[in-house]
Design an enzyme around this catalytic site. Sequence first.
Site, PDB file in Angstrom:
ATOM      1  N   ASP A  16     -17.380   5.902 -18.265  1.00  0.00           N
ATOM      2  CA  ASP A  16     -17.585   4.785 -19.185  1.00  0.00           C
ATOM      3  C   ASP A  16     -19.080   4.522 -19.364  1.00  0.00           C
ATOM      4  OD1 ASP A  16     -16.295   2.321 -20.571  1.00  0.00           O
ATOM      5  OD2 ASP A  16     -17.942   1.518 -19.361  1.00  0.00           O
ATOM      6  N   TYR A  25     -27.101   1.583 -21.652  1.00  0.00           N
ATOM      7  CA  TYR A  25     -27.261   1.933 -20.231  1.00  0.00           C
ATOM      8  C   TYR A  25     -28.425   2.920 -20.054  1.00  0.00           C
ATOM      9  CZ  TYR A  25     -22.507  -0.036 -19.773  1.00  0.00           C
ATOM     10  OH  TYR A  25     -21.396  -0.852 -19.827  1.00  0.00           O
ATOM     11  N   LYS A  65     -20.226   3.206 -26.173  1.00  0.00           N
ATOM     12  CA  LYS A  65     -20.108   1.922 -26.889  1.00  0.00           C
ATOM     13  C   LYS A  65     -21.178   1.786 -27.963  1.00  0.00           C
ATOM     14  CE  LYS A  65     -18.470  -0.032 -22.566  1.00  0.00           C
ATOM     15  NZ  LYS A  65     -19.265   0.589 -21.505  1.00  0.00           N
ATOM     16  N   HIS A  80     -19.235  -2.892 -28.336  1.00  0.00           N
ATOM     17  CA  HIS A  80     -19.599  -3.422 -27.018  1.00  0.00           C
ATOM     18  C   HIS A  80     -19.425  -4.953 -26.917  1.00  0.00           C
ATOM     19  CE1 HIS A  80     -22.427  -2.242 -23.474  1.00  0.00           C
ATOM     20  NE2 HIS A  80     -21.581  -3.171 -23.110  1.00  0.00           N
TER      21      HIS A  80
HETATM   22  N1  LIG Z   1     -18.132  -3.765 -21.674  1.00  0.00           N
HETATM   23  C1  LIG Z   1     -19.030  -4.445 -21.018  1.00  0.00           C
HETATM   24  O1  LIG Z   1     -19.641  -5.402 -21.510  1.00  0.00           O
HETATM   25  C2  LIG Z   1     -19.322  -4.072 -19.580  1.00  0.00           C
HETATM   26  C3  LIG Z   1     -20.039  -4.963 -18.760  1.00  0.00           C
HETATM   27  C4  LIG Z   1     -20.254  -4.613 -17.429  1.00  0.00           C
HETATM   28  C5  LIG Z   1     -19.788  -3.406 -16.936  1.00  0.00           C
HETATM   29  N2  LIG Z   1     -19.123  -2.545 -17.771  1.00  0.00           N
HETATM   30  C6  LIG Z   1     -18.625  -1.242 -17.279  1.00  0.00           C
HETATM   31  O2  LIG Z   1     -17.881  -1.441 -16.089  1.00  0.00           O
HETATM   32  C7  LIG Z   1     -18.409  -0.658 -15.038  1.00  0.00           C
HETATM   33  C8  LIG Z   1     -18.156  -1.341 -13.699  1.00  0.00           C
HETATM   34  O3  LIG Z   1     -18.667  -2.633 -13.655  1.00  0.00           O
HETATM   35  P1  LIG Z   1     -19.967  -3.027 -12.837  1.00  0.00           P
HETATM   36  O4  LIG Z   1     -20.919  -1.871 -12.841  1.00  0.00           O
HETATM   37  O5  LIG Z   1     -20.406  -4.344 -13.326  1.00  0.00           O
HETATM   38  O6  LIG Z   1     -19.524  -3.278 -11.407  1.00  0.00           O
HETATM   39  P2  LIG Z   1     -18.449  -2.944 -10.295  1.00  0.00           P
HETATM   40  O7  LIG Z   1     -17.937  -1.584 -10.417  1.00  0.00           O
HETATM   41  O8  LIG Z   1     -17.519  -4.090 -10.254  1.00  0.00           O
HETATM   42  O9  LIG Z   1     -19.346  -3.091  -8.996  1.00  0.00           O
HETATM   43  C9  LIG Z   1     -20.419  -2.270  -8.703  1.00  0.00           C
HETATM   44  C10 LIG Z   1     -20.978  -2.758  -7.370  1.00  0.00           C
HETATM   45  O10 LIG Z   1     -19.991  -2.580  -6.353  1.00  0.00           O
HETATM   46  C11 LIG Z   1     -20.471  -1.711  -5.315  1.00  0.00           C
HETATM   47  N3  LIG Z   1     -19.325  -0.891  -4.907  1.00  0.00           N
HETATM   48  C12 LIG Z   1     -18.685   0.048  -5.646  1.00  0.00           C
HETATM   49  N4  LIG Z   1     -17.646   0.562  -4.968  1.00  0.00           N
HETATM   50  C13 LIG Z   1     -17.609  -0.060  -3.764  1.00  0.00           C
HETATM   51  C14 LIG Z   1     -16.744   0.040  -2.639  1.00  0.00           C
HETATM   52  N5  LIG Z   1     -15.717   0.867  -2.617  1.00  0.00           N
HETATM   53  N6  LIG Z   1     -17.028  -0.747  -1.564  1.00  0.00           N
HETATM   54  C15 LIG Z   1     -18.076  -1.601  -1.585  1.00  0.00           C
HETATM   55  N7  LIG Z   1     -18.915  -1.736  -2.632  1.00  0.00           N
HETATM   56  C16 LIG Z   1     -18.689  -0.980  -3.725  1.00  0.00           C
HETATM   57  C17 LIG Z   1     -21.593  -0.939  -5.975  1.00  0.00           C
HETATM   58  O11 LIG Z   1     -22.542  -0.576  -5.024  1.00  0.00           O
HETATM   59  P3  LIG Z   1     -22.853   0.984  -4.694  1.00  0.00           P
HETATM   60  O12 LIG Z   1     -23.227   1.628  -5.989  1.00  0.00           O
HETATM   61  O13 LIG Z   1     -23.959   0.912  -3.720  1.00  0.00           O
HETATM   62  O14 LIG Z   1     -21.578   1.535  -4.113  1.00  0.00           O
HETATM   63  C18 LIG Z   1     -22.173  -1.980  -6.942  1.00  0.00           C
HETATM   64  O15 LIG Z   1     -23.023  -2.875  -6.245  1.00  0.00           O
HETATM   65  C19 LIG Z   1     -19.880  -0.489 -15.444  1.00  0.00           C
HETATM   66  O16 LIG Z   1     -20.530   0.543 -14.740  1.00  0.00           O
HETATM   67  C20 LIG Z   1     -19.741  -0.266 -16.922  1.00  0.00           C
HETATM   68  O17 LIG Z   1     -19.356   1.072 -17.195  1.00  0.00           O
HETATM   69  C21 LIG Z   1     -18.866  -2.861 -19.071  1.00  0.00           C
END
Ligand SMILES: NC(=O)c1ccc[n+]([C@@H]2O[C@H](COP(=O)([O-])OP(=O)(O)OC[C@H]3O[C@@H](n4cnc5c(N)ncnc54)[C@H](OP(=O)(O)O)[C@@H]3O)[C@@H](O)[C@H]2O)c1
Length: 319
Positions: A45, A50, A79, A112
């Site tokens: 994704d 990004y 996006k 987005h």
């Molecule tokens: N459409 C939108 O507006 C939008 C907005 C935000 C995000 N997104 C998408 O959603 C994806 C995911 O959301 P996000 O990046 O906000 O956050 P997330 O996946 O909820 O969280 C990422 C955080 O969690 C940690 N983490 C990941 N796996 C873990 C595990 N198994 N145990 C403990 N900690 C863990 C990561 O650290 P480490 O890397 O150190 O493991 C990082 O600090 C994004 O990458 C993006 O592609 C879309």
Amino acid sequence: MVSPTVTLNSGFEMPLVGFGLWKVNNDTCADQVYSAIKAGYRLFDGACDYGNEVEVGQGVARAIKEGIVKREDLFLVSKLWNSFHDGEQVEPICRKQLADLGIDYFDLYIVHFPVSLEYVDPKVRYPPSWQNAEGVVKLGKATIQETWTAMESLVDQKLARSIGVSNFSPQLLMDLLRYARVRPATLQIEHHPYLTQKSLVNYAQKEGIAVTAYSSFGPLSFVELELKNAQDTPKLFDHATITSLATKYNRTPAQVLLRWATQRNIAVIPKSNDPTRLAQNLQVTDFDLAASELESISALNQGLRFNDPLNYGLDITIF
Ligand SMILES: NC(=O)c1ccc[n+]([C@@H]2O[C@H](COP(=O)([O-])OP(=O)(O)OC[C@H]3O[C@@H](n4cnc5c(N)ncnc54)[C@H](OP(=O)(O)O)[C@@H]3O)[C@@H](O)[C@H]2O)c1
């Protein structure tokens, strides 16, 4: 392990578990994407803001070159950024993003945010951001209908197999469905136990639109951005409701949170820079929580949103 899939209203299969590319650093991104493919990830994704699409493409190309996967095994998502909402800007930026990745179609291309910003030429500023070249946030003039009509032509031209939306409310979706010639295949939203968005999820699923959760771990992703409300919110990983279920099922709290979503047919796209956590996040469809346990997690809802432009100090009211 490879994720199970959901069938989209476009007829294509989308993995229920994918890898999120936001905040994946440029210097490690190609290797991470390559390793994630080796670990079994098939959905990635991304987004143009990004700023790592060239490196994502390098990781993908390496995996394909080594025969680990074929292009058709992958589900590549990107996006449309807010400053490209004008109808005539949609196709050129989609083509640029495809060229950056080194591919000729997206499996899914998503609007987005439901907000049009003034166009900024990618030659002037890329990756784009909320601010224009002068550092000012300026709204654009495109309506969602204008943007969506241009998104539909991406499907006609086979630049995107499916198209979708993100950060939309039920009202906006309802309006879009009145004129959509190609229905949105997916809705991507912030979704975690502190923000369950139950009625939005129910409405989208009822309309045959697959829901994808982002930021499944709640405040965690936003603590590193130093967002005040994330820093002030107790971590979901430490919450007794989550930790007790993790102990019961011999899983990590992260796996319980991801299973809470996938078991309700909500796709997840966790991001991790760590190989162990990355592998762990993919193994979230091979155990089941009891219905009462799913409900106990949903009961943690506080309507608490982190990814809101207002939280970043931007004067844009979306939600
Ligand atoms: N459409 C939108 O507006 C939008 C907005 C935000 C995000 N997104 C998408 O959603 C994806 C995911 O959301 P996000 O990046 O906000 O956050 P997330 O996946 O909820 O969280 C990422 C955080 O969690 C940690 N983490 C990941 N796996 C873990 C595990 N198994 N145990 C403990 N900690 C863990 C990561 O650290 P480490 O890397 O150190 O493991 C990082 O600090 C994004 O990458 C993006 O592609 C879309």
